[in-house]
Scaffold this motif. Sequence first.
Motif, mmCIF file in Angstrom:
data_model
loop_
_atom_site.group_PDB
_atom_site.id
_atom_site.type_symbol
_atom_site.label_atom_id
_atom_site.label_comp_id
_atom_site.label_asym_id
_atom_site.label_seq_id
_atom_site.Cartn_x
_atom_site.Cartn_y
_atom_site.Cartn_z
ATOM 1 N N UNK A 294 0.828 -1.208 0.000
ATOM 2 C CA UNK A 294 0.000 0.000 0.000
ATOM 3 C C UNK A 294 0.861 1.256 0.000
ATOM 4 N N UNK A 295 2.103 1.136 0.482
ATOM 5 C CA UNK A 295 2.982 2.304 0.524
ATOM 6 C C UNK A 295 3.178 2.909 -0.865
ATOM 7 N N UNK A 296 3.196 2.063 -1.886
ATOM 8 C CA UNK A 296 3.391 2.553 -3.251
ATOM 9 C C UNK A 296 2.107 3.154 -3.841
ATOM 10 N N UNK A 297 0.983 2.952 -3.132
ATOM 11 C CA UNK A 297 -0.308 3.384 -3.667
ATOM 12 C C UNK A 297 -0.930 4.561 -2.925
ATOM 13 N N UNK A 298 -0.843 4.534 -1.584
ATOM 14 C CA UNK A 298 -1.528 5.557 -0.772
ATOM 15 C C UNK A 298 -0.530 6.168 0.215
ATOM 16 N N UNK A 299 -0.263 7.468 0.139
ATOM 17 C CA UNK A 299 0.654 8.108 1.085
ATOM 18 C C UNK A 299 0.144 8.020 2.525
ATOM 19 N N UNK A 300 1.090 7.890 3.458
ATOM 20 C CA UNK A 300 0.771 7.774 4.875
ATOM 21 C C UNK A 300 1.264 9.009 5.619
ATOM 22 N N UNK B 242 13.124 5.496 18.670
ATOM 23 C CA UNK B 242 13.045 4.141 19.222
ATOM 24 C C UNK B 242 12.540 3.140 18.192
ATOM 25 N N UNK B 243 11.577 3.579 17.376
ATOM 26 C CA UNK B 243 10.973 2.664 16.413
ATOM 27 C C UNK B 243 11.764 2.555 15.112
ATOM 28 N N UNK B 244 12.522 3.592 14.764
ATOM 29 C CA UNK B 244 13.231 3.619 13.483
ATOM 30 C C UNK B 244 14.129 2.400 13.235
ATOM 31 N N UNK B 245 14.905 1.950 14.241
ATOM 32 C CA UNK B 245 15.758 0.786 13.979
ATOM 33 C C UNK B 245 14.963 -0.467 13.581
ATOM 34 N N UNK B 246 13.678 -0.523 13.951
ATOM 35 C CA UNK B 246 12.836 -1.674 13.603
ATOM 36 C C UNK B 246 12.016 -1.416 12.340
ATOM 37 N N UNK C 2 13.846 1.105 6.433
ATOM 38 C CA UNK C 2 13.530 1.894 5.240
ATOM 39 C C UNK C 2 12.033 2.065 5.004
ATOM 40 N N UNK C 3 11.217 1.281 5.692
ATOM 41 C CA UNK C 3 9.766 1.449 5.561
ATOM 42 C C UNK C 3 9.312 2.824 6.043
ATOM 43 N N UNK C 4 10.141 3.460 6.892
ATOM 44 C CA UNK C 4 9.785 4.769 7.434
ATOM 45 C C UNK C 4 10.151 5.914 6.491
ATOM 46 N N UNK D 200 10.823 14.475 8.978
ATOM 47 C CA UNK D 200 10.911 13.422 7.976
ATOM 48 C C UNK D 200 12.076 12.516 8.325
ATOM 49 N N UNK D 201 12.075 11.323 7.772
ATOM 50 C CA UNK D 201 13.133 10.347 8.014
ATOM 51 C C UNK D 201 14.173 10.473 6.907
ATOM 52 N N UNK D 202 15.438 10.587 7.312
ATOM 53 C CA UNK D 202 16.536 10.681 6.353
ATOM 54 C C UNK D 202 17.657 9.736 6.779
ATOM 55 N N UNK D 203 18.575 9.486 5.856
ATOM 56 C CA UNK D 203 19.789 8.749 6.189
ATOM 57 C C UNK D 203 20.911 9.757 6.385
#
Length: 390
Positions: A237-243, A252-256, A259-261, A358-361
């Motif tokens: 769904x990530x490719x279809x509907x923005x979240x 805390x959640x980012x390491x789990x 790249x989905x984030x 936003x999430x960046x590397x």
Amino acid sequence: MKKAFWLAGAMAVALAQPAIAADSVKIGFVSTFSGPTAVIGNDMRNSFELALDHLGRKIDGKPVEVIYEDDQQKPDVGKQKTEKLVQSDKVDFIVGYIWSNVLLASLKTAVDSKTFLISANAGPSQLAGELCSPYVFSTSWQNDQTPQAVGTYMNQKGVKSVFLIGPNYAAGKDMLAGVKSTFKGEVVGEEYTVWPSQLDFSAELTKAKNSKAESIFVFYPGAAGVQFLNQYAQAGIKQQIPLYTAFTIDELSLPLQKDNALGVPGAQQWVNDLPNEENKKFVADYRKKYPGLRPTFYGAQSYDAANLINSAVVAVKGDLTKKDAMKAEMEKVNFKSVRGPFKYGNNHIPIQNFYLQDVVKDAEGQLSLKTVATIVKDDQDRFHDKCPMK
């Protein structure tokens, strides 16, 4: 007869003496330290301890005693632990509270005893409105404010419709109400899930996809946020509907979530890269004290809570009986917050900026949160006019 007069005189002299200041500052800290969401409580404790380090482990020259209590993410347990801290431990301040339902269950005990309570996270609408109290302060926000900022950002992006998903408890209802209060497009669906046990969101994701909504908004802190985001990506769904999210992606959640984030925006009143000096020191010293970890907004709010307490105790020169004076000092926000300057509304909820994150590397290839823009400035919660304090 002479003895009676002597006793009466002695009592009068004793009553006329100034109150003897306490030898220490006792602080109770209620949070979740067991189960899947213990990582949040641990981050709050880590940050509170770091603040005490920065204060030299003393407040106005007095040693600080902190009693940490695990609420197990259960309202009844949180209430019991709050009662223990007030009635048995006789603490001067109570800090913490991740969950709105736990805070609401515990509130009366603190207020009735005139014990200062500082919420370092939970911000139920009732606390900002009819249940506001001279003895209750927040170093976070009112629950609706962050999702309201997300709704405003969605308007700026030209989003026309949204499907809302969140947990069925006080904060979940506040969060979705917050989005609806600012989002100008159509809400085509709204789903509430069992909290905190439900971690399978396939049915809700299917409903969102079938609704033909242009976007999805979710609020899921902790482990639920990890599961939701991963299932959202795995279902394609990530490719279809923005979240769009609130409190679903953090350090805390980012390491789990990995790249989905990436590409999933959110809003927050504190982000680790805010450029004020207090924040730079907080983040750098946290990472030094706790190798491999990064602070989160939960921690930043707890760090501020310690400094708010310090400002109050210093103002009364350690005389903790001067509650009115301590209240007045805390209302001034006479300390440098890691979020930058803010002020209190009449209900003791911060009036503050909210930022797009936003999430960046980073340069090391590590995922981190970055401040992108300011969505709203000096935002005041929409329940302050229901607070009887003026």
